[in-house]
Design a protein around this motif. Structure first.
Motif, PDB file in Angstrom:
ATOM      1  N   VAL A   7     -46.848 -17.270 -42.582  1.00  0.00           N
ATOM      2  CA  VAL A   7     -45.917 -17.297 -42.089  1.00  0.00           C
ATOM      3  C   VAL A   7     -44.271 -17.613 -42.744  1.00  0.00           C
ATOM      4  O   VAL A   7     -43.781 -16.888 -42.570  1.00  0.00           O
ATOM      5  CB  VAL A   7     -45.995 -18.805 -40.358  1.00  0.00           C
ATOM      6  CG1 VAL A   7     -43.898 -18.600 -39.714  1.00  0.00           C
ATOM      7  CG2 VAL A   7     -46.631 -18.497 -39.339  1.00  0.00           C
ATOM      8  N   SER A   8     -44.287 -18.231 -43.788  1.00  0.00           N
ATOM      9  CA  SER A   8     -42.776 -18.445 -44.336  1.00  0.00           C
ATOM     10  C   SER A   8     -43.174 -17.538 -45.735  1.00  0.00           C
ATOM     11  O   SER A   8     -41.753 -16.475 -45.979  1.00  0.00           O
ATOM     12  CB  SER A   8     -42.928 -20.072 -45.388  1.00  0.00           C
ATOM     13  OG  SER A   8     -44.580 -19.581 -46.185  1.00  0.00           O
ATOM     14  N   ILE A  10     -43.887 -13.988 -43.954  1.00  0.00           N
ATOM     15  CA  ILE A  10     -43.158 -13.356 -43.551  1.00  0.00           C
ATOM     16  C   ILE A  10     -41.797 -13.492 -43.057  1.00  0.00           C
ATOM     17  O   ILE A  10     -41.449 -12.682 -43.238  1.00  0.00           O
ATOM     18  CB  ILE A  10     -44.027 -12.759 -42.098  1.00  0.00           C
ATOM     19  CG1 ILE A  10     -45.753 -12.472 -42.922  1.00  0.00           C
ATOM     20  CG2 ILE A  10     -43.570 -12.234 -40.761  1.00  0.00           C
ATOM     21  CD1 ILE A  10     -46.994 -13.120 -41.661  1.00  0.00           C
ATOM     22  N   ILE A  11     -41.378 -14.223 -42.747  1.00  0.00           N
ATOM     23  CA  ILE A  11     -40.104 -14.948 -42.760  1.00  0.00           C
ATOM     24  C   ILE A  11     -39.408 -14.354 -43.738  1.00  0.00           C
ATOM     25  O   ILE A  11     -38.404 -13.903 -43.443  1.00  0.00           O
ATOM     26  CB  ILE A  11     -39.409 -16.113 -42.040  1.00  0.00           C
ATOM     27  CG1 ILE A  11     -40.272 -16.331 -40.919  1.00  0.00           C
ATOM     28  CG2 ILE A  11     -38.237 -16.273 -42.331  1.00  0.00           C
ATOM     29  CD1 ILE A  11     -40.200 -18.126 -40.896  1.00  0.00           C
ATOM     30  N   ILE A  12     -39.778 -15.048 -45.232  1.00  0.00           N
ATOM     31  CA  ILE A  12     -39.125 -14.005 -46.396  1.00  0.00           C
ATOM     32  C   ILE A  12     -38.967 -12.634 -46.645  1.00  0.00           C
ATOM     33  O   ILE A  12     -37.697 -12.608 -46.572  1.00  0.00           O
ATOM     34  CB  ILE A  12     -39.446 -15.023 -48.121  1.00  0.00           C
ATOM     35  CG1 ILE A  12     -39.745 -16.259 -47.352  1.00  0.00           C
ATOM     36  CG2 ILE A  12     -39.033 -14.046 -48.979  1.00  0.00           C
ATOM     37  CD1 ILE A  12     -40.246 -17.383 -49.098  1.00  0.00           C
ATOM     38  N   VAL A  14     -39.136 -10.564 -43.744  1.00  0.00           N
ATOM     39  CA  VAL A  14     -37.845  -9.946 -42.657  1.00  0.00           C
ATOM     40  C   VAL A  14     -36.459 -10.104 -42.884  1.00  0.00           C
ATOM     41  O   VAL A  14     -35.880  -9.404 -43.018  1.00  0.00           O
ATOM     42  CB  VAL A  14     -38.695 -10.204 -41.609  1.00  0.00           C
ATOM     43  CG1 VAL A  14     -37.179 -10.656 -40.250  1.00  0.00           C
ATOM     44  CG2 VAL A  14     -39.969 -10.397 -41.114  1.00  0.00           C
ATOM     45  N   VAL A  15     -36.523 -11.246 -43.429  1.00  0.00           N
ATOM     46  CA  VAL A  15     -34.633 -11.725 -44.092  1.00  0.00           C
ATOM     47  C   VAL A  15     -34.196 -10.956 -45.593  1.00  0.00           C
ATOM     48  O   VAL A  15     -33.328 -10.172 -45.505  1.00  0.00           O
ATOM     49  CB  VAL A  15     -34.606 -13.139 -44.396  1.00  0.00           C
ATOM     50  CG1 VAL A  15     -33.163 -13.289 -45.348  1.00  0.00           C
ATOM     51  CG2 VAL A  15     -35.135 -14.340 -43.226  1.00  0.00           C
TER      52      VAL A  15
END
Length: 54
Positions: A7-8, A10-12, A14-15
């Motif tokens: 999850v982290s 994927i967030i990185i 996307v950002v």
């Protein structure tokens, strides 16, 4: 534990992707400059501060 890692990551991603897209759009923006004749902030040579200086 692997769930939090995935999850982290994927967030990185996307950002980072959003930052790259935003930056590329900003560089494509065409900036314009007003001609000097239309600039109200420029003064003529008869400016009071520049008169009678020797």
């Amino acid at each position: 534990m692997y769930t939090i890692l995935v999850v982290s990551v994927i967030i990185i991603i996307v950002v980072l992707l959003l930052a790259v897209i935003t930056t590329s759009k900003a560089y494509k923006f065409k900036h314009t400059v007003d001609p000097l004749d239309d600039n109200p902030y420029l003064q003529n040579e008869n400016h009071p501060d520049t008169e009678n200086k020797q």
